[in-house]
Design a protein around this motif. Structure first.
Motif, mmCIF file in Angstrom:
data_model
loop_
_atom_site.group_PDB
_atom_site.id
_atom_site.type_symbol
_atom_site.label_atom_id
_atom_site.label_comp_id
_atom_site.label_asym_id
_atom_site.label_seq_id
_atom_site.Cartn_x
_atom_site.Cartn_y
_atom_site.Cartn_z
ATOM 1 N N ASN A 147 70.435 85.009 57.613
ATOM 2 C CA ASN A 147 70.960 84.093 58.625
ATOM 3 C C ASN A 147 72.190 84.672 59.310
ATOM 4 N N GLN A 148 73.064 85.298 58.529
ATOM 5 C CA GLN A 148 74.267 85.888 59.110
ATOM 6 C C GLN A 148 73.919 87.043 60.046
ATOM 7 N N LEU A 149 72.989 87.872 59.620
ATOM 8 C CA LEU A 149 72.599 89.001 60.467
ATOM 9 C C LEU A 149 71.927 88.527 61.744
ATOM 10 N N GLU A 150 71.118 87.491 61.639
ATOM 11 C CA GLU A 150 70.447 86.959 62.825
ATOM 12 C C GLU A 150 71.420 86.270 63.775
ATOM 13 N N ALA A 151 72.586 85.870 63.271
ATOM 14 C CA ALA A 151 73.579 85.177 64.100
ATOM 15 C C ALA A 151 74.519 86.136 64.837
ATOM 16 N N VAL A 152 74.431 87.428 64.536
ATOM 17 C CA VAL A 152 75.317 88.394 65.189
ATOM 18 C C VAL A 152 74.966 88.466 66.677
ATOM 19 N N PRO A 153 75.961 88.306 67.533
ATOM 20 C CA PRO A 153 75.669 88.406 68.975
ATOM 21 C C PRO A 153 75.134 89.795 69.333
ATOM 22 N N GLN A 154 74.142 89.828 70.197
ATOM 23 C CA GLN A 154 73.570 91.106 70.613
ATOM 24 C C GLN A 154 74.633 92.007 71.235
ATOM 25 N N SER A 155 75.611 91.402 71.906
ATOM 26 C CA SER A 155 76.666 92.215 72.519
ATOM 27 C C SER A 155 77.478 92.959 71.458
ATOM 28 N N ASP A 156 77.686 92.348 70.283
ATOM 29 C CA ASP A 156 78.389 93.028 69.191
ATOM 30 C C ASP A 156 77.543 94.187 68.661
ATOM 31 N N ILE A 157 76.263 93.947 68.488
ATOM 32 C CA ILE A 157 75.359 95.002 68.012
ATOM 33 C C ILE A 157 75.359 96.165 68.996
ATOM 34 N N ASP A 158 75.231 95.843 70.284
ATOM 35 C CA ASP A 158 75.200 96.885 71.317
ATOM 36 C C ASP A 158 76.499 97.676 71.356
ATOM 37 N N LEU A 159 77.619 97.027 71.093
ATOM 38 C CA LEU A 159 78.921 97.698 71.103
ATOM 39 C C LEU A 159 79.090 98.602 69.879
ATOM 40 N N VAL A 160 78.666 98.136 68.726
ATOM 41 C CA VAL A 160 78.883 98.854 67.468
ATOM 42 C C VAL A 160 77.860 99.972 67.239
ATOM 43 N N LYS A 161 76.632 99.748 67.639
ATOM 44 C CA LYS A 161 75.551 100.685 67.315
ATOM 45 C C LYS A 161 75.846 102.135 67.701
ATOM 46 N N PRO A 162 76.373 102.418 68.897
ATOM 47 C CA PRO A 162 76.643 103.824 69.231
ATOM 48 C C PRO A 162 77.714 104.477 68.357
ATOM 49 N N HIS A 163 78.470 103.675 67.629
ATOM 50 C CA HIS A 163 79.565 104.192 66.803
ATOM 51 C C HIS A 163 79.175 104.366 65.334
ATOM 52 N N LEU A 164 77.960 104.033 64.966
ATOM 53 C CA LEU A 164 77.578 104.051 63.547
ATOM 54 C C LEU A 164 77.750 105.426 62.911
ATOM 55 N N ASP A 165 77.350 106.484 63.604
ATOM 56 C CA ASP A 165 77.516 107.822 63.026
ATOM 57 C C ASP A 165 78.990 108.127 62.792
ATOM 58 N N LYS A 166 79.830 107.745 63.741
ATOM 59 C CA LYS A 166 81.281 107.961 63.592
ATOM 60 C C LYS A 166 81.805 107.164 62.395
ATOM 61 N N PHE A 167 81.382 105.920 62.254
ATOM 62 C CA PHE A 167 81.818 105.110 61.119
ATOM 63 C C PHE A 167 81.357 105.751 59.812
ATOM 64 N N ASN A 168 80.106 106.212 59.792
ATOM 65 C CA ASN A 168 79.579 106.859 58.593
ATOM 66 C C ASN A 168 80.414 108.078 58.222
ATOM 67 N N GLN A 169 80.719 108.900 59.211
ATOM 68 C CA GLN A 169 81.433 110.149 58.950
ATOM 69 C C GLN A 169 82.912 109.920 58.653
ATOM 70 N N GLU A 170 83.579 109.116 59.439
ATOM 71 C CA GLU A 170 85.028 109.020 59.354
ATOM 72 C C GLU A 170 85.526 107.902 58.435
ATOM 73 N N LEU A 171 84.695 106.911 58.182
ATOM 74 C CA LEU A 171 85.097 105.822 57.284
ATOM 75 C C LEU A 171 84.349 105.879 55.951
ATOM 76 N N GLY A 172 83.405 106.802 55.860
ATOM 77 C CA GLY A 172 82.649 106.948 54.616
ATOM 78 C C GLY A 172 81.566 105.904 54.440
ATOM 79 N N TRP A 173 81.155 105.285 55.540
ATOM 80 C CA TRP A 173 80.082 104.292 55.451
ATOM 81 C C TRP A 173 78.775 105.010 55.272
#
Length: 177
Positions: A147-173
């Motif tokens: 339910n929480q994942l389905e409630a995430v605004p698409q605009s937030d997903i669109d904003l965050v998605k291009p940064h996932l590799d950076k988050f993985n590399q620099e934050l250890g995600w």
């Protein structure tokens, strides 16, 4: 590094916050990079507690960081970015759930399979009402996450998605595990 996993232990829902902005994401990321070693130290102290209710993510994260032995250091780092523990925790919540939702987009078949399996079990005439109630309780935590994942605004997903590799590399995600 367990940075993401520590954050996920704080599990929560989107607390009706405004959609993320690029500026907000950039400030959050800069602060988060500086917080990584501090969060690791807190993790080593084993002072983080699991949170089972996804609707308590930001509040519990803020509370636990405020009570940690490193709260002054966390506050000082965040202040450099015009943030406080509460605003950082709220943004972290939004970013984590947007990142998870972005990653989940690739696994929609599994999500649909889960929903179908759950419905088939609940519709099974061979199960008593008590058994169905027990099954609903077993599904409760997973349903809260979904339910929480389905409630995430698409605009937030669109904003965050291009940064996932950076988050993985620099934050250890590591959202692939």
């Amino acid at each position: 590094m367990k940075f993401l996993f520590s954050l996920l232990f704080f599990v929560s829902g989107i607390a009706h916050a405004a959609n993320l902005t690029e500026s907000q994401l950039n400030s959050w990321f800069s602060a988060s990079k500086q917080l990584v070693p501090v969060i690791e130290q807190i993790e080593q102290e084993n002072t983080f507690q699991d949170i089972n209710n996804p609707s308590q993510f930001a509040d519990e994260m803020a509370s636990q960081l405020s009570r940690s032995s490193k709260s002054d250091e966390v506050t000082a780092i965040l202040a450099k970015h015009d943030l406080n523990i509460e605003s950082w925790a709220q943004t972290t919540e939004q970013v984590v759930f947007a990142a998870m939702a972005a990653s989940a987009e690739d696994n929609m078949a599994q999500l649909e399979q889960y929903k179908t399996m759950k419905q088939e079990l609940l519709d099974n005439p061979e199960l008593s009402a008590e058994q169905k109630q027990q099954m609903l309780q077993m599904f409760e935590v997973s349903d809260q996450w979904i339910n929480q994942l389905e409630a995430v605004p698409q605009s937030d997903i669109d904003l965050v998605k291009p940064h996932l590799d950076k988050f993985n590399q620099e934050l250890g995600w590591d959202l692939d595990d």
